[in-house]
Design a protein around this motif. Structure first.
Motif, mmCIF file in Angstrom:
data_model
loop_
_atom_site.group_PDB
_atom_site.id
_atom_site.type_symbol
_atom_site.label_atom_id
_atom_site.label_comp_id
_atom_site.label_asym_id
_atom_site.label_seq_id
_atom_site.Cartn_x
_atom_site.Cartn_y
_atom_site.Cartn_z
ATOM 1 N N PHE A 294 0.850 -1.197 0.000
ATOM 2 C CA PHE A 294 0.000 0.000 0.000
ATOM 3 C C PHE A 294 0.887 1.251 0.000
ATOM 4 O O PHE A 294 1.992 1.223 0.552
ATOM 5 C CB PHE A 294 -0.873 0.036 1.254
ATOM 6 N N PRO A 295 0.392 2.336 -0.555
ATOM 7 C CA PRO A 295 1.172 3.579 -0.486
ATOM 8 C C PRO A 295 0.944 4.305 0.838
ATOM 9 O O PRO A 295 -0.054 4.044 1.516
ATOM 10 C CB PRO A 295 0.588 4.403 -1.640
ATOM 11 N N VAL A 296 1.836 5.171 1.192
ATOM 12 C CA VAL A 296 1.619 6.028 2.357
ATOM 13 C C VAL A 296 2.154 7.427 2.043
ATOM 14 O O VAL A 296 3.208 7.556 1.413
ATOM 15 C CB VAL A 296 2.276 5.424 3.625
ATOM 16 N N GLU A 297 1.394 8.435 2.432
ATOM 17 C CA GLU A 297 1.854 9.809 2.215
ATOM 18 C C GLU A 297 2.681 10.204 3.435
ATOM 19 O O GLU A 297 2.151 10.432 4.514
ATOM 20 C CB GLU A 297 0.640 10.736 2.031
ATOM 21 N N LYS A 298 3.990 10.255 3.233
ATOM 22 C CA LYS A 298 4.880 10.444 4.370
ATOM 23 C C LYS A 298 4.629 11.782 5.078
ATOM 24 O O LYS A 298 4.668 11.863 6.306
ATOM 25 C CB LYS A 298 6.337 10.364 3.914
ATOM 26 N N ALA A 299 4.350 12.833 4.278
ATOM 27 C CA ALA A 299 4.136 14.155 4.895
ATOM 28 C C ALA A 299 2.948 14.092 5.852
ATOM 29 O O ALA A 299 2.986 14.677 6.945
ATOM 30 C CB ALA A 299 3.879 15.189 3.803
ATOM 31 N N PHE A 300 1.918 13.336 5.479
ATOM 32 C CA PHE A 300 0.747 13.222 6.360
ATOM 33 C C PHE A 300 1.094 12.404 7.601
ATOM 34 O O PHE A 300 0.728 12.766 8.722
ATOM 35 C CB PHE A 300 -0.419 12.583 5.604
ATOM 36 N N MET A 301 1.833 11.304 7.366
ATOM 37 C CA MET A 301 2.198 10.458 8.508
ATOM 38 C C MET A 301 3.051 11.238 9.505
ATOM 39 O O MET A 301 2.866 11.143 10.715
ATOM 40 C CB MET A 301 2.947 9.210 8.037
ATOM 41 N N ASP A 302 3.967 12.034 8.989
ATOM 42 C CA ASP A 302 4.803 12.857 9.866
ATOM 43 C C ASP A 302 3.943 13.873 10.614
ATOM 44 O O ASP A 302 4.204 14.185 11.781
ATOM 45 C CB ASP A 302 5.880 13.594 9.051
ATOM 46 N N LYS A 303 2.945 14.393 9.916
ATOM 47 C CA LYS A 303 2.089 15.421 10.519
ATOM 48 C C LYS A 303 1.294 14.856 11.710
ATOM 49 O O LYS A 303 1.229 15.470 12.771
ATOM 50 C CB LYS A 303 1.118 15.949 9.451
ATOM 51 N N VAL A 304 0.708 13.663 11.521
ATOM 52 C CA VAL A 304 -0.088 13.099 12.630
ATOM 53 C C VAL A 304 0.781 12.318 13.621
ATOM 54 O O VAL A 304 0.345 12.020 14.725
ATOM 55 C CB VAL A 304 -1.234 12.175 12.137
ATOM 56 N N GLY A 305 1.997 11.996 13.223
ATOM 57 C CA GLY A 305 2.880 11.194 14.069
ATOM 58 C C GLY A 305 2.707 9.725 13.750
ATOM 59 O O GLY A 305 1.561 9.242 13.718
ATOM 60 N N ALA A 306 3.830 9.041 13.527
ATOM 61 C CA ALA A 306 3.755 7.626 13.138
ATOM 62 C C ALA A 306 2.978 6.820 14.185
ATOM 63 O O ALA A 306 2.278 5.863 13.860
ATOM 64 C CB ALA A 306 5.150 7.063 12.962
ATOM 65 N N GLU A 307 3.095 7.235 15.456
ATOM 66 C CA GLU A 307 2.449 6.490 16.525
ATOM 67 C C GLU A 307 0.915 6.608 16.448
ATOM 68 O O GLU A 307 0.186 5.700 16.842
ATOM 69 C CB GLU A 307 2.933 7.037 17.873
ATOM 70 N N ASN A 308 0.443 7.740 15.936
ATOM 71 C CA ASN A 308 -1.002 7.959 15.875
ATOM 72 C C ASN A 308 -1.621 7.500 14.554
ATOM 73 O O ASN A 308 -2.844 7.481 14.419
ATOM 74 C CB ASN A 308 -1.317 9.452 16.047
ATOM 75 N N PHE A 309 -0.769 7.149 13.602
ATOM 76 C CA PHE A 309 -1.252 6.806 12.265
ATOM 77 C C PHE A 309 -2.250 5.650 12.340
ATOM 78 O O PHE A 309 -1.931 4.569 12.822
ATOM 79 C CB PHE A 309 -0.054 6.429 11.379
ATOM 80 N N GLY A 310 -3.484 5.906 11.905
ATOM 81 C CA GLY A 310 -4.489 4.845 11.875
ATOM 82 C C GLY A 310 -5.200 4.580 13.185
ATOM 83 O O GLY A 310 -5.970 3.633 13.279
ATOM 84 N N THR A 311 -4.977 5.413 14.207
ATOM 85 C CA THR A 311 -5.679 5.168 15.478
ATOM 86 C C THR A 311 -7.088 5.769 15.472
ATOM 87 O O THR A 311 -7.882 5.499 16.351
ATOM 88 C CB THR A 311 -4.899 5.737 16.687
ATOM 89 N N ALA A 312 -7.373 6.612 14.486
ATOM 90 C CA ALA A 312 -8.722 7.175 14.336
ATOM 91 C C ALA A 312 -8.911 7.498 12.860
ATOM 92 O O ALA A 312 -7.941 7.556 12.107
ATOM 93 C CB ALA A 312 -8.874 8.420 15.195
ATOM 94 N N LYS A 313 -10.149 7.756 12.457
ATOM 95 C CA LYS A 313 -10.386 7.972 11.022
ATOM 96 C C LYS A 313 -9.713 9.246 10.520
ATOM 97 O O LYS A 313 -9.314 9.328 9.375
ATOM 98 C CB LYS A 313 -11.878 7.974 10.723
ATOM 99 N N ASP A 314 -9.593 10.241 11.404
ATOM 100 C CA ASP A 314 -8.938 11.477 10.957
ATOM 101 C C ASP A 314 -7.416 11.388 11.032
ATOM 102 O O ASP A 314 -6.716 12.349 10.734
ATOM 103 C CB ASP A 314 -9.454 12.689 11.744
ATOM 104 N N LYS A 315 -6.922 10.216 11.414
ATOM 105 C CA LYS A 315 -5.469 9.998 11.424
ATOM 106 C C LYS A 315 -5.062 9.205 10.188
ATOM 107 O O LYS A 315 -4.058 8.500 10.183
ATOM 108 C CB LYS A 315 -5.044 9.246 12.695
ATOM 109 N N LEU A 316 -5.900 9.262 9.178
ATOM 110 C CA LEU A 316 -5.633 8.566 7.916
ATOM 111 C C LEU A 316 -6.093 9.433 6.750
ATOM 112 O O LEU A 316 -6.997 10.259 6.911
ATOM 113 C CB LEU A 316 -6.451 7.269 7.846
ATOM 114 N N ILE A 317 -5.480 9.232 5.600
ATOM 115 C CA ILE A 317 -6.048 9.757 4.363
ATOM 116 C C ILE A 317 -6.173 8.576 3.400
ATOM 117 O O ILE A 317 -5.544 7.535 3.607
ATOM 118 C CB ILE A 317 -5.214 10.913 3.757
#
Lengths: 625, 319
Positions: free
Chosen positions: A199-222
């Motif tokens: 799967f792809p991942v947008e690194k700028a977004f992941m950095d913005k929400v924090g890798a630890e928070n990535f995917g813990t809520a719907k707004d922590k994903l694009i």
């Protein structure tokens, strides 16, 4: 007044449900709550469904199972299938949890960063083992990080190793072009690409929400897929809405998917019958219960899947009696012939249990050589595929008595085994006396269907081998079979299901070698290991499959594991028009609802059958048969 | 009164601190593996694990950890879930789940109190008559039959009869009715049977007999004397019941698919999610202790005979 209020509320509820059934809203249930929405950690069916529909891969499968363009609009490969170049669509935007396009565009970098995330041992990606040796330099890179992390390699820093990712066979050619270089010719490379690991991942977004928070809520994903997650209430529901900016929106017919968590399948069926759901799976009891109702004509059976169930025999058993017997081939053959699998499977499918039978490890009709020959039709393996139900109590008893003659002193005392307590708490605890009857610990979950299954096994062994020869002890686990039973080796016999990760026999056989990830019983056969290694060196598919088939037939013949059931082939009822959505034996695109069509009323089984016939006729035409 | 409240308040604080301390120290005795998800544990080296635990602070002196935990608790930082919802802040989980349990819980307490009191009064007023016997039958049935049986039957049959939704939908008010009623069934029985018992007890006391002999109207006696005195022991439990509604209901939330707190603690224990267990036990302990505290105060307000400031506190009636 009170009475009028009640009438009003009842009327309101009737109105709500009268309009609930549409053809653009798909309402289903689920039982396992995803622990996270991070799409690199797909450990259950629910999260696989969500990920498959909310993220796109470079390629996907169409309704016939063919690989077709997805985020990549085309691809090329070199002559020996080692360099794969994908050309991405331009202007595809990631969308947020409101369905609005973000500032991020899907580019080659996103696939590069996604793979970099997967290839870092710190992220603990579960299925990484399946692709460890796939790309040039990948295994070394991963090991390099492991060595630095463990302190084994003190000469380099972690960052220095991370910088060597450029040596791995993945390269961004330009903004819209990405290239993979495999370690060896891999004509089946596309089958890897629909795995969650790609799967792809947008690194700028992941950095913005924090890798630890990535995917813990719907707004922590694009999202890059045909749907986005518009609502996620833990332990309640997941709502997916159509991505109106999706590159292939014209082929996404369902506007909203509501996944409702229920605690019991009985509730799901009732909900379906009352029009609250678009489809429901049925278990054996429900099928029986519907036989004298109008719903009988609507029950149809889904196709077999590439998932295979098999019995694992524990060669590292902590029960000395079983440990002594399991190493004996005659005993294992006795088990092979002593289990009436059709009878066991009738618990799942009382009407046609033989449909569920699968006696090979690699599924049939999933992989084909360059001449279109099915892998399971290769010499040696074909006999096992066509063996059907191998239940033969006479033969089982003969083999068992041979084992007894070899392993006991003639008076029923098992050689080298003394009376003792077997403490496998909390799964089981029992005493053995070192004499016949041989005690066998069979493990099952606390579900009623699993319990019935285990009880039937117990009764079956008693009938076949006699209570004076075998006594089955039942043990239970509560939550996780791997954690509670397999990892701590608290079983003699247990069964598990394994999905076929990618389109090569290595996907399963490579994990069954000594110390392999799905070698639950801890058995080891150097001859098998050597054959797998030898097969993996072959590039030509027919050469490769011939050796793999020989290896598979060998372990089936030596009864290290006993495959007995396929996945899928389950009873269902619903408004879904079958064969309108992606079909695949690997990866997650088979969970996609893209292309799926719904009807306003449930489909009659006869109509499903008609659609099925037409589908297979079309498929055969496509395959040129 | 003020002095008493202050003293009970400090006693409650001390009780809560003791409970938290014991719970916290007991959890420190749990295996350290519980701080990892399975995948993390398998994939990490021993050094990684040590670094991770140090980062979490669980290798520090337990007393230091306890103080840090209290500080975090007060500021709303409850840590992150480990295995149930990996890496999700616990405060986020609670923020999502508590409103559902609280809403259904409060409605159920309200229904239980109103219907339970009405039923209890009716049963006491009609002692040994048909109404009383029917009420007793209801109480016995609710108490004796495993709740899963009648709750499941209600879900299957009542929803069918009235065409109500099978499960809870936030945007469909009709789906809220059955869970709320189901949740209050045992509460109604509890209030009814205890109120009946206390009222019957009161009716047999001398001062009531004297009032009857004096010729006071029965309704007046029942309302002013019997009911009022019989309510005293029951109101003591009201604050606890209201506060602990946030713990939710394991069975009802499960069968009606309500995403509340019910079952979260059990699940956290089964999944060995130490930080989540810690946070939930703390919250429930605090609510439990303060529920008792508020119950005492409420009882004193309802029954002026209870002398709170005296060294020897007398309670005329105990449950």
């Amino acid at each position: 007044m009170k009475h009028r209020m009640l009438v009003l509320m009842v009327a309101l509820s009737i109105t709500v449900f009268a309009v609930a059934q549409g053809t653009d809203r798909y309402r289903i249930t689920y039982e396992t709550e995803p622990k996270t929405l991070n799409y690199f950690y797909l450990i259950d069916n629910t999260s696989q469904r969500v990920a498959a529909n909310t993220q796109d891969h470079l390629v996907e499968n169409d309704r016939f199972g063919r690989f077709v363009p997805a985020l990549a609009e085309r691809w090329t490969t070199n002559e020996n299938a080692t360099v794969w170049t994908f050309y991405l669509r331009k202007g595809v935007k990631w969308v947020d949890d409101k369905g609005k396009p973000t500032e991020y565009e899907v580019t080659a970098d996103d696939f590069y960063e996604g793979f970099r995330y997967v290839a870092d041992p710190k992220n603990g990606i579960k299925n990484f083992g399946s692709i460890r040796s796939l790309l040039v330099g990948l295994a070394d890179y991963y090991k390099g990080l492991q060595d630095v992390d463990s302190g084994k390699d003190k000469n380099r820093t972690r960052q220095q190793v991370l910088d060597t990712f450029k040596t791995v066979g993945i390269r961004v050619i330009d903004k819209y072009t990405i290239e993979y270089t495999t370690a060896k010719p891999t004509p089946w490379f596309l089958t890897y690409l629909t795995m969650d690991l790609f799967f792809p991942v947008e690194k700028a977004f992941m950095d913005k929400v924090g890798a630890e928070n990535f995917g813990t809520a719907k707004d922590k994903l694009i999202f890059s897929g045909c749907y986005y997650i518009s609502d996620w209430q833990r332990d309640k529901l997941i709502v997916l809405k159509r991505n109106e900016n999706y590159w292939d929106k014209k082929n996404v017919f369902i506007k909203e998917i509501t996944m409702q968590k229920v605690s019991d399948p009985a509730i799901a069926l009732q909900m379906f019958q009352r029009g609250e759901l678009s489809s429901a799976g049925l278990n054996a009891d429900q099928v029986k219960g519907l036989q004298n109702t109008k719903w009988k004509d609507y029950i149809y059976m889904t196709d077999r899947s590439s998932v295979t169930f098999w019995w694992a025999l524990n060669f590292q058993s902590k029960n000395p009696e079983f440990a002594a017997f399991v190493k004996n081939l005659n005993f294992r053959k006795a088990l092979y012939y002593g289990i009436d699998h059709v009878k066991l499977l009738s618990l799942d499918d009382p009407l046609s249990p033989q449909n569920l039978l699968r006696t090979t490890i690699i599924p049939e009709e999933v992989i084909f050589d360059e001449k279109g020959k099915d892998y399971t039709d290769y010499p040696g393996l074909k006999e096992f595929k066509n063996a059907g139900n191998t239940y033969n109590p006479k033969l089982a008893t003969e083999y068992f008595m041979k084992a007894v003659a070899e392993l006991t002193d003639g008076k029923g005392n098992i050689k080298g085994v003394a009376a003792q307590a077997v403490d496998l708490k909390p799964v089981a605890q029992f005493n053995i006396d070192g004499k016949l009857p041989l005690q066998i610990l069979i493990i099952h979950s606390t579900s009623s269907s699993d319990t019935k299954f285990a009880l039937l096994m117990q009764a079956m062994f008693k009938d076949v081998f006699g209570p004076e020869n075998v006594e089955v002890v039942l043990g239970q686990y509560v939550d996780d079979q791997y954690d509670e039973v397999i990892a701590p080796q608290k079983f003699d016999m247990a069964y598990d299901s394994f999905r076929f990760a990618y389109g090569d026999p290595l996907a399963q056989l490579g994990r069954l070698v000594t110390g392999g990830a799905v070698n639950d019983g801890g058995w080891s056969d150097p001859e098998f290991d050597a054959l797998v290694a030898e097969a993996d060196k072959k590039i030509k598919l027919s050469d490769r499959y011939a050796i793999f088939a020989k290896a598979e037939a060998m372990i089936l013949d030596r009864v290290y594991i006993i495959p007995f059931r396929c996945g899928g082939s389950a009873y269902a009822i619903g408004n879904v028009v079958p064969y309108t959505y992606p079909r695949s034996g690997f990866g997650v695109t088979r969970f996609k609802y893209k292309g799926m069509k719904l009807e306003s009323k449930p489909l009659l089984a006869s109509r499903v059958e008609e659609i099925r016939r037409q589908f297979y006729a079309d498929l055969e035409k496509l395959q040129g048969k | 009164m003020g002095k008493y409240i202050l003293r009970r308040f400090w006693q409650s604080i001390i009780t809560v601190l003791i409970v938290l301390f014991v719970m916290f120290m007991l959890l420190r005795l749990m295996p350290k593996e519980n701080y990892f998800t399975r995948d993390d544990y398998i994939n990490m080296t021993e050094e990684d694990r040590t670094a991770y635990l140090r980062n979490l602070g669980v290798l520090d002196n337990p007393l230091v950890q306890f103080v840090r935990f209290l500080r975090g608790f007060v500021t709303g930082d409850l840590g992150r879930s480990i295995t149930v919802y990996p890496k999700t802040p616990i405060s986020e989980i609670l923020k999502e789940k508590i409103p559902y349990s609280l809403w259904f819980g409060l409605v159920s307490v309200l229904l239980s109190v109103i219907l339970g009191f009405l039923m209890g009064i009716g049963m006491a007023n009609n002692k040994d008559k048909l109404g009383d016997q029917l009420g007793t039958m209801y109480v016995v049935a609710v108490r004796a039959i495993p709740s899963l049986v009648y709750l499941f039957l209600i879900q299957m049959w009542i929803t069918h009869l009235f065409n109500l939704p099978m499960v809870f939908y936030e945007d469909e008010p009709a789906s809220w009715i059955l869970p709320a009623i189901s949740l209050s069934l045992s509460g109604i029985a509890w209030y009814a049977i205890w109120l009946r018992r206390f009222m019957v007890d009161e009716e047999n006391k001398d001062y009531i007999k004297f009032a009857i002999a004096k010729g006071l109207p029965r309704n007046y006696i029942m309302k002013r004397h019997v009911l009022r005195n019989a309510l005293v022991p029951l109101v003591q439990y009201l604050p606890s019941q209201i506060l602990l509604t946030i713990a939710g209901s394991l069975i009802i939330e499960s069968i009606y698919s309500i995403p509340g707190m019910g079952g979260l603690l059990v699940y956290a224990i089964r999944q060995q999610d130490n930080t989540l267990v810690q946070a939930l036990v703390c919250i429930y302990s605090i609510l439990g202790v303060f529920g008792v505290f508020l119950g005492d105060i409420l009882m004193a307000i309802v029954d002026p005979r209870i002398k709170l400031t005296s060294a020897k506190i007398e309670r005329e009636v105990t449950a």
